[in-house]
Design a protein around this motif. Structure first.
Motif, PDB file in Angstrom:
ATOM      1  N   THR A 190      42.846  38.343  49.289  1.00 22.60           N
ATOM      2  CA  THR A 190      42.941  39.200  50.595  1.00 22.60           C
ATOM      3  C   THR A 190      42.661  40.699  50.154  1.00 22.60           C
ATOM      4  O   THR A 190      43.033  41.250  49.229  1.00 22.60           O
ATOM      5  CB  THR A 190      44.301  39.326  51.063  1.00 22.60           C
ATOM      6  N   ASP A 191      41.565  41.206  50.968  1.00 20.85           N
ATOM      7  CA  ASP A 191      41.253  42.735  50.814  1.00 20.85           C
ATOM      8  C   ASP A 191      40.956  42.896  49.440  1.00 20.85           C
ATOM      9  O   ASP A 191      41.416  44.039  48.873  1.00 20.85           O
ATOM     10  CB  ASP A 191      42.484  43.451  51.471  1.00 20.85           C
ATOM     11  N   CYS A 192      40.103  42.179  48.858  1.00 25.98           N
ATOM     12  CA  CYS A 192      39.555  42.398  47.677  1.00 25.98           C
ATOM     13  C   CYS A 192      38.266  42.709  47.534  1.00 25.98           C
ATOM     14  O   CYS A 192      37.465  42.610  48.491  1.00 25.98           O
ATOM     15  CB  CYS A 192      39.797  41.137  46.533  1.00 25.98           C
ATOM     16  N   SER A 193      37.670  43.356  46.429  1.00 26.93           N
ATOM     17  CA  SER A 193      36.016  43.371  46.120  1.00 26.93           C
ATOM     18  C   SER A 193      35.774  42.503  45.167  1.00 26.93           C
ATOM     19  O   SER A 193      36.421  42.498  43.847  1.00 26.93           O
ATOM     20  CB  SER A 193      35.860  44.899  45.651  1.00 26.93           C
ATOM     21  N   ALA A 194      34.832  41.801  45.520  1.00 24.45           N
ATOM     22  CA  ALA A 194      34.497  40.595  44.455  1.00 24.45           C
ATOM     23  C   ALA A 194      32.995  40.159  44.555  1.00 24.45           C
ATOM     24  O   ALA A 194      32.432  39.183  44.466  1.00 24.45           O
ATOM     25  CB  ALA A 194      35.301  39.225  44.973  1.00 24.45           C
ATOM     26  N   ASP A 195      32.127  41.255  44.724  1.00 27.23           N
ATOM     27  CA  ASP A 195      30.879  41.029  44.534  1.00 27.23           C
ATOM     28  C   ASP A 195      30.364  40.709  43.091  1.00 27.23           C
ATOM     29  O   ASP A 195      30.892  40.926  42.023  1.00 27.23           O
ATOM     30  CB  ASP A 195      30.085  42.469  44.776  1.00 27.23           C
ATOM     31  N   LEU A 196      29.533  39.669  43.445  1.00 26.94           N
ATOM     32  CA  LEU A 196      28.822  39.132  42.087  1.00 26.94           C
ATOM     33  C   LEU A 196      29.868  38.026  41.253  1.00 26.94           C
ATOM     34  O   LEU A 196      29.630  37.852  40.414  1.00 26.94           O
ATOM     35  CB  LEU A 196      28.252  40.132  41.061  1.00 26.94           C
ATOM     36  N   THR A 197      30.806  37.710  41.848  1.00 26.49           N
ATOM     37  CA  THR A 197      31.924  36.940  41.362  1.00 26.49           C
ATOM     38  C   THR A 197      31.422  35.288  41.246  1.00 26.49           C
ATOM     39  O   THR A 197      30.587  34.830  42.222  1.00 26.49           O
ATOM     40  CB  THR A 197      33.250  36.789  42.125  1.00 26.49           C
ATOM     41  N   ALA A 198      31.584  34.712  40.363  1.00 28.90           N
ATOM     42  CA  ALA A 198      31.109  33.282  40.113  1.00 28.90           C
ATOM     43  C   ALA A 198      32.194  32.413  40.383  1.00 28.90           C
ATOM     44  O   ALA A 198      33.380  32.477  39.467  1.00 28.90           O
ATOM     45  CB  ALA A 198      30.474  33.403  38.546  1.00 28.90           C
ATOM     46  N   PHE A 199      31.867  31.439  41.165  1.00 29.24           N
ATOM     47  CA  PHE A 199      32.882  30.197  41.257  1.00 29.24           C
ATOM     48  C   PHE A 199      32.093  29.021  40.946  1.00 29.24           C
ATOM     49  O   PHE A 199      32.241  27.996  41.567  1.00 29.24           O
ATOM     50  CB  PHE A 199      33.496  30.302  42.881  1.00 29.24           C
ATOM     51  N   ARG A 200      31.260  29.130  39.968  1.00 32.64           N
ATOM     52  CA  ARG A 200      30.161  27.944  39.736  1.00 32.64           C
ATOM     53  C   ARG A 200      31.126  26.763  39.294  1.00 32.64           C
ATOM     54  O   ARG A 200      31.747  26.651  38.306  1.00 32.64           O
ATOM     55  CB  ARG A 200      29.194  28.278  38.683  1.00 32.64           C
ATOM     56  N   MET A 201      30.680  25.688  40.018  1.00 30.71           N
ATOM     57  CA  MET A 201      31.377  24.368  39.817  1.00 30.71           C
ATOM     58  C   MET A 201      32.875  24.383  39.657  1.00 30.71           C
ATOM     59  O   MET A 201      33.588  23.460  39.104  1.00 30.71           O
ATOM     60  CB  MET A 201      30.650  23.626  38.309  1.00 30.71           C
ATOM     61  N   ALA A 202      33.379  25.641  40.550  1.00 28.16           N
ATOM     62  CA  ALA A 202      34.786  25.525  40.578  1.00 28.16           C
ATOM     63  C   ALA A 202      35.317  24.231  41.683  1.00 28.16           C
ATOM     64  O   ALA A 202      34.360  24.097  42.609  1.00 28.16           O
ATOM     65  CB  ALA A 202      35.330  26.658  41.032  1.00 28.16           C
ATOM     66  N   ARG A 203      36.470  24.070  41.764  1.00 29.89           N
ATOM     67  CA  ARG A 203      37.111  22.761  42.580  1.00 29.89           C
ATOM     68  C   ARG A 203      38.092  23.683  43.458  1.00 29.89           C
ATOM     69  O   ARG A 203      39.202  24.097  42.994  1.00 29.89           O
ATOM     70  CB  ARG A 203      37.675  21.681  41.962  1.00 29.89           C
ATOM     71  N   ALA A 204      38.040  24.002  44.707  1.00 29.18           N
ATOM     72  CA  ALA A 204      38.855  24.559  45.702  1.00 29.18           C
ATOM     73  C   ALA A 204      39.516  23.865  46.733  1.00 29.18           C
ATOM     74  O   ALA A 204      38.776  23.265  47.356  1.00 29.18           O
ATOM     75  CB  ALA A 204      38.383  25.782  46.128  1.00 29.18           C
ATOM     76  N   THR A 205      40.717  23.809  46.814  1.00 30.54           N
ATOM     77  CA  THR A 205      41.680  23.020  47.799  1.00 30.54           C
ATOM     78  C   THR A 205      42.531  24.181  48.435  1.00 30.54           C
ATOM     79  O   THR A 205      43.261  24.728  47.754  1.00 30.54           O
ATOM     80  CB  THR A 205      42.254  21.988  47.467  1.00 30.54           C
ATOM     81  N   ALA A 206      42.406  24.248  49.957  1.00 29.89           N
ATOM     82  CA  ALA A 206      43.383  25.389  50.491  1.00 29.89           C
ATOM     83  C   ALA A 206      43.311  26.549  50.089  1.00 29.89           C
ATOM     84  O   ALA A 206      44.230  27.133  49.682  1.00 29.89           O
ATOM     85  CB  ALA A 206      44.733  24.858  50.675  1.00 29.89           C
ATOM     86  N   VAL A 207      41.983  26.996  49.661  1.00 29.60           N
ATOM     87  CA  VAL A 207      41.804  28.421  49.317  1.00 29.60           C
ATOM     88  C   VAL A 207      41.391  29.350  50.769  1.00 29.60           C
ATOM     89  O   VAL A 207      40.444  28.810  51.445  1.00 29.60           O
ATOM     90  CB  VAL A 207      40.680  28.562  48.348  1.00 29.60           C
ATOM     91  N   LEU A 208      41.842  30.400  50.781  1.00 27.43           N
ATOM     92  CA  LEU A 208      41.636  31.349  51.935  1.00 27.43           C
ATOM     93  C   LEU A 208      41.081  32.609  51.442  1.00 27.43           C
ATOM     94  O   LEU A 208      41.787  33.253  50.679  1.00 27.43           O
ATOM     95  CB  LEU A 208      42.803  31.550  52.859  1.00 27.43           C
ATOM     96  N   VAL A 209      39.960  32.977  51.490  1.00 27.71           N
ATOM     97  CA  VAL A 209      39.316  34.315  51.204  1.00 27.71           C
ATOM     98  C   VAL A 209      39.138  35.275  52.524  1.00 27.71           C
ATOM     99  O   VAL A 209      38.663  34.714  53.464  1.00 27.71           O
ATOM    100  CB  VAL A 209      38.198  34.318  50.433  1.00 27.71           C
ATOM    101  N   GLU A 210      40.065  36.466  52.500  1.00 28.39           N
ATOM    102  CA  GLU A 210      39.958  37.222  53.814  1.00 28.39           C
ATOM    103  C   GLU A 210      39.705  38.570  53.705  1.00 28.39           C
ATOM    104  O   GLU A 210      40.239  39.139  52.771  1.00 28.39           O
ATOM    105  CB  GLU A 210      41.220  36.879  54.640  1.00 28.39           C
ATOM    106  N   GLY A 211      38.827  39.287  54.491  1.00 27.10           N
ATOM    107  CA  GLY A 211      38.724  40.512  54.412  1.00 27.10           C
ATOM    108  C   GLY A 211      38.027  40.899  52.746  1.00 27.10           C
ATOM    109  O   GLY A 211      38.516  42.148  52.492  1.00 27.10           O
ATOM    110  N   THR A 212      37.278  40.326  52.374  1.00 27.24           N
ATOM    111  CA  THR A 212      36.949  40.436  51.029  1.00 27.24           C
ATOM    112  C   THR A 212      35.104  40.589  50.878  1.00 27.24           C
ATOM    113  O   THR A 212      34.622  39.818  51.663  1.00 27.24           O
ATOM    114  CB  THR A 212      37.365  39.410  50.230  1.00 27.24           C
ATOM    115  N   SER A 213      34.972  41.395  49.852  1.00 24.10           N
ATOM    116  CA  SER A 213      33.445  41.363  49.801  1.00 24.10           C
ATOM    117  C   SER A 213      32.901  40.358  48.556  1.00 24.10           C
ATOM    118  O   SER A 213      33.444  40.858  47.517  1.00 24.10           O
ATOM    119  CB  SER A 213      32.791  42.955  49.476  1.00 24.10           C
ATOM    120  N   LEU A 214      32.276  39.433  48.968  1.00 19.12           N
ATOM    121  CA  LEU A 214      31.397  38.414  47.971  1.00 19.12           C
ATOM    122  C   LEU A 214      30.010  38.719  47.870  1.00 19.12           C
ATOM    123  O   LEU A 214      29.231  37.539  47.635  1.00 19.12           O
ATOM    124  CB  LEU A 214      32.119  37.208  48.302  1.00 19.12           C
TER     125      LEU A 214
END
Length: 223
Positions: free
Chosen positions: A122-146
């Motif tokens: 929530t409300d994070c700065s995450a430009d250029l962040t890598a989630f390569r081949m990650a497995r995500a279940t019930a993940v909520l990203v909000e108000g964040t720069s990716l």
């Protein structure tokens, strides 16, 4: 009579961390192969450049400078990161369950191959962040720069990116069906075909449509 198969209910919000009513103070230095249970850590904790097999359970970490740190074998359960700087941090293959990142810097961080369950960013700065081949279940990203984030081959179930900047993010070979993208910027995304089955709002039709036309090689000309 044939029975109608019921649709699996969609989980809209991650389960929150279960944190204790009272925390214990943190050690002065983070050590390898350590279990933190019910620890409240601040900015004064010394973190080496490389930390192996740290196990966080029902912890809270506030104001930490974790820039460029490499965490191998990281496990975190029921843990909150608040106002932490993880720019360039490496958390590849981490296992995170019921974890929150609030007002954190995640720019250029790597969660490659990570298992993310009930995670909220929530409300994070995450430009250029890598989630390569990650497995995500019930993940909520909000108000964040990716912006420019790398989501190559991400598997997302019951996930949402709401009011985020996903401009120029890469979705090649991601599995995103059912993911909610409402309110997010989708300008110049790469691998747009991998967004098949996602859910968007009407104002996102044009930027996503342009990205899809580019994948299909369709050119808009004057005649």
């Amino acid at each position: 009579m044939a029975r109608t198969r019921r649709a699996r209910p969609v989980k809209l919000v991650p389960d929150p961390p279960e944190t204790p009513t009272r925390f214990d103070p943190a050690p002065a230095v983070v050590e390898h192969e350590t279990v933190w249970d019910g620890i409240d850590a601040g900015a004064d904790v010394e973190v080496p450049a490389h930390v192996a097999d740290l196990d966080l359970r029902e912890c809270r970490w506030t104001g930490a400078d974790l820039r460029g740190r490499e965490f191998t074998g990281l496990r975190a359960r029921d843990t909150r990161f608040v106002h932490c700087d993880l720019s360039g941090a490496v958390l590849d293959d981490a296992v995170l369950r019921r974890v929150t990142f609030t007002d954190c810097r995640l720019t250029g961080a790597s969660f490659a191959g990570a298992q993310l369950d009930d995670v909220r960013i929530t409300d994070c700065s995450a430009d250029l962040t890598a989630f390569r081949m990650a497995r995500a279940t019930a993940v909520l990203v909000e108000g964040t720069s990716l912006h420019g984030a790398d989501l190559y081959s991400l598997t997302a179930v019951d996930c949402a990116f709401l009011r985020c900047d996903l401009g120029e993010a890469s979705f090649h070979e991601a599995r995103m069906a059912g993911t909610r993208l409402h309110g997010s910027t989708l300008d110049d995304v790469r691998g747009a075909m991998s967004l098949a089955g996602t859910r968007i709002s009407a104002d996102q039709l044009v930027p996503l449509g342009v990205a899809l036309l580019g994948v299909l090689g369709v050119e808009v000309t004057d005649g």
